[in-house]
Design an enzyme around this catalytic site. Structure first.
Site, PDB file in Angstrom:
ATOM      1  N   LYS A 116       4.685   9.350   8.577  1.00 52.99           N
ATOM      2  CA  LYS A 116       4.579   8.839   9.941  1.00 52.99           C
ATOM      3  C   LYS A 116       5.641   9.404  10.884  1.00 52.99           C
ATOM      4  O   LYS A 116       5.546  10.550  11.319  1.00 52.99           O
ATOM      5  CB  LYS A 116       4.561   7.304   9.901  1.00 52.99           C
ATOM      6  N   ASP A 142       9.310   2.787  -0.687  1.00 54.54           N
ATOM      7  CA  ASP A 142       8.281   3.442   0.118  1.00 54.54           C
ATOM      8  C   ASP A 142       8.576   3.126   1.587  1.00 54.54           C
ATOM      9  O   ASP A 142       8.209   2.073   2.088  1.00 54.54           O
ATOM     10  CB  ASP A 142       6.891   2.941  -0.284  1.00 54.54           C
ATOM     11  N   TYR A 193       0.860  -1.192   0.000  1.00 53.22           N
ATOM     12  CA  TYR A 193       0.000   0.000   0.000  1.00 53.22           C
ATOM     13  C   TYR A 193       0.888   1.231   0.000  1.00 53.22           C
ATOM     14  O   TYR A 193       1.806   1.347   0.814  1.00 53.22           O
ATOM     15  CB  TYR A 193      -0.908  -0.008   1.237  1.00 53.22           C
TER      16      TYR A 193
HETATM   17  P1  KE4 Z   1      -0.823   8.249   4.431  1.00 54.07           P
HETATM   18  O1  KE4 Z   1      -1.344   8.923   3.183  1.00 54.07           O
HETATM   19  O2  KE4 Z   1      -1.915   7.429   5.113  1.00 54.07           O
HETATM   20  O3  KE4 Z   1      -0.120   9.205   5.386  1.00 54.07           O
HETATM   21  O4  KE4 Z   1       0.307   7.217   3.991  1.00 54.07           O
HETATM   22  C1  KE4 Z   1       0.016   6.240   3.025  1.00 54.07           C
HETATM   23  C2  KE4 Z   1       0.990   5.087   3.162  1.00 54.07           C
HETATM   24  C3  KE4 Z   1       2.015   4.968   2.251  1.00 54.07           C
HETATM   25  N1  KE4 Z   1       2.920   3.971   2.335  1.00 54.07           N
HETATM   26  C4  KE4 Z   1       2.852   3.048   3.336  1.00 54.07           C
HETATM   27  C5  KE4 Z   1       3.868   1.947   3.389  1.00 54.07           C
HETATM   28  C6  KE4 Z   1       1.814   3.118   4.298  1.00 54.07           C
HETATM   29  O5  KE4 Z   1       1.735   2.176   5.268  1.00 54.07           O
HETATM   30  C7  KE4 Z   1       0.870   4.161   4.225  1.00 54.07           C
HETATM   31  C8  KE4 Z   1      -0.280   4.292   5.214  1.00 54.07           C
HETATM   32  N2  KE4 Z   1      -0.394   3.255   6.182  1.00 54.07           N
HETATM   33  C9  KE4 Z   1      -1.731   2.982   6.672  1.00 54.07           C
HETATM   34  C10 KE4 Z   1      -1.605   1.822   7.662  1.00 54.07           C
HETATM   35  N3  KE4 Z   1      -1.487   0.577   7.022  1.00 54.07           N
HETATM   36  C11 KE4 Z   1      -2.355   4.189   7.260  1.00 54.07           C
HETATM   37  C12 KE4 Z   1      -3.583   3.914   8.090  1.00 54.07           C
HETATM   38  C13 KE4 Z   1      -4.825   4.473   7.444  1.00 54.07           C
HETATM   39  O6  KE4 Z   1      -5.007   4.298   6.205  1.00 54.07           O
HETATM   40  O7  KE4 Z   1      -5.641   5.069   8.188  1.00 54.07           O
END
Ligand code: KE4
Length: 428
Positions: free
Chosen positions: A267, A239, A144
């Protein structure tokens, strides 16, 4: 009722916010039940709307690697806020955190800050396309990279795995440029390159996967991706939104000794405030506006409060040479304790762990990609989740997530967690 206030708040939220949440995973759809509303948090503990104390293994999905309400971050934000919250003009703090991040992470000369991990990964792919002059990208099923159109693609069928949209609103036109391979499968990636000669702008990969549970790369996988990108003139994008500043000072590039061309962050780098970033060597970053033609922008990018929070976080990590080892030791201790409890009760499971990332899978086969992650017994996971929650232990409400260990956890907290697993194991 233990979650009466959360239930009331969820009903009210659901009237004015789709699904009552601002991010779907918070809605407990994968595990059932009512989302927990939190009032406050400190260190390793959440305090919910009903006054329950929960030991937190989500930590805002990663940022709170040193615990909630970490004093240096709080103090930095308070101090900055009194000077104004946003200017849309450059500020010194942006340079300070950029200099520190560049000094900590290998193989990058410059960094651009944005407001989320999604924005970081979306911008990184646009930069890779602009730099390489190519259009197709390769990603991995189960990885993701945020909710940008190019990433919401699921594996289609056929030898060369064509992407197809896995969300309405993503067009076929977009999907055709995203090609998918199983994680840890170099042969599949090589086949995509053979079928799309000189068309692949980049591979984007979670170098340690955390969105199908925690899945470390097989030996040679990252090195293989590096070699394929070198052979085909494609960009390798790590990523590290989850792994950056969590698994090591220099992230996975340092841990595995494999250099990416572009690295994405989120994060931890924001200390809990909205920050994403992408970084690369000069040769690539010089293509980014206003230096070059690849456009990317943001009203709140480099926001001073967010920069101050992130800078305080990175400073704390940089000044504590043992923090990553402590995190890894606590995670290993938790792993061994949970494994012993489940094994004693003959509960079939497998546990993946690397550094301060860990995931529990109720499956017989090793979990090495999305397909094997999906073989887990989800009903058993739901029982596990709610059993822990009732015992005051808060883990991710989905089997396809990783636990994020914080250094604020004590060994007493870990023992309490292991004891909770022991207590619920007979019900699994
Ligand atoms: P954000 O747009 O949510 O800040 O980041 C996206 C993203 C990109 N790359 C990786 C490896 C990530 O894990 C994420 C976001 N992680 C999720 C948890 N699996 C965020 C939680 C959510 O969607 O509320």
């Amino acid at each position: 009722m233990k979650y009466q206030r959360s239930s009331q708040l969820f009903r009210a939220a659901s009237e004015v916010i789709p699904g009552g949440v601002n991010s779907p995973v918070r809605a407990f759809k994968a595990v059932g039940g009512t989302p927990i509303f939190v009032n406050k948090a400190k260190g390793a503990y959440l305090y919910d709307a009903d006054g329950n104390r929960l030991i937190d293994y989500i930590n805002s999905w990663g940022p709170m690697v040193l615990g909630h309400a970490f004093p240096p971050v709080i103090e930095a934000v308070i101090e900055k806020a009194q000077l104004g919250t946003s200017f849309g003009m450059p500020t010194e703090i942006e340079t300070k955190i950029a200099e520190l991040a560049v000094s900590m992470v290998p193989n990058i000369d410059q960094i651009r800050f944005v407001n989320s991990g999604t924005e970081a990964c979306m911008s990184a792919v646009r930069l890779a396309r602009g730099f390489s002059g190519k259009e197709k990208i390769i990603k991995f099923a189960g990885c993701y990279h945020g909710h940008s159109d190019s990433f919401l693609i699921q594996a289609g069928s056929g030898a060369v795995t064509f992407g197809s949209p896995n969300s309405p609103g993503v067009t076929e036109g977009t999907a055709k440029d995203t090609l998918l391979a199983p994680y840890n499968n170099l042969e599949a990636v090589a086949a995509i390159f053979e079928a799309n000669p000189s068309e692949i702008a980049c591979i984007i990969v979670e170098p340690v996967a955390g969105n199908m549970g925690c899945i470390p790369p097989d030996s040679g996988f990252l090195e293989g991706l590096r070699a394929l990108c070198d052979a085909h003139g494609s960009v390798l994008v790590f990523d590290e939104v989850m792994t950056g500043f969590r698994l090591a000072r220099g992230g996975v590039q340092e841990l595995y000794g494999v250099n990416a061309d572009i690295v994405c962050f989120g994060k931890v780098i924001g200390g809990g405030l909205p920050v994403g970033a992408f970084a690369a060597r000069h040769e690539i970053m010089s293509h980014l506006a206003p230096l070059g033609p690849v456009y990317q922008a943001g009203t709140l990018s480099g926001n001073p409060l967010a920069m101050a929070a992130g800078y305080a976080m990175l400073q704390a990590l940089e000044s504590d040479a043992e923090v990553f080892e402590r995190l890894a030791q606590k995670t290993e201790y938790l792993h061994k304790g949970i494994a012993a409890s489940l094994t004693a009760h003959n509960i079939t499971h497998t546990i993946n762990r690397i550094g301060s990332m860990i995931s529990i899978h109720f499956s017989e086969t090793p979990v090495v990609d999305f397909e094997t992650a999906a073989e887990g017994n989800n009903e058993r996971f739901k029982t596990f989740f709610h059993g822990l929650l009732d015992a005051g232990i808060y883990i991710a409400p989905s089997a396809f997530e990783t636990w994020f260990i914080t250094d604020a956890l004590t060994y007493e907290d870990l023992d309490e967690t292991i004891a909770a697993v022991t207590k619920i194991a007979p019900n699994l």
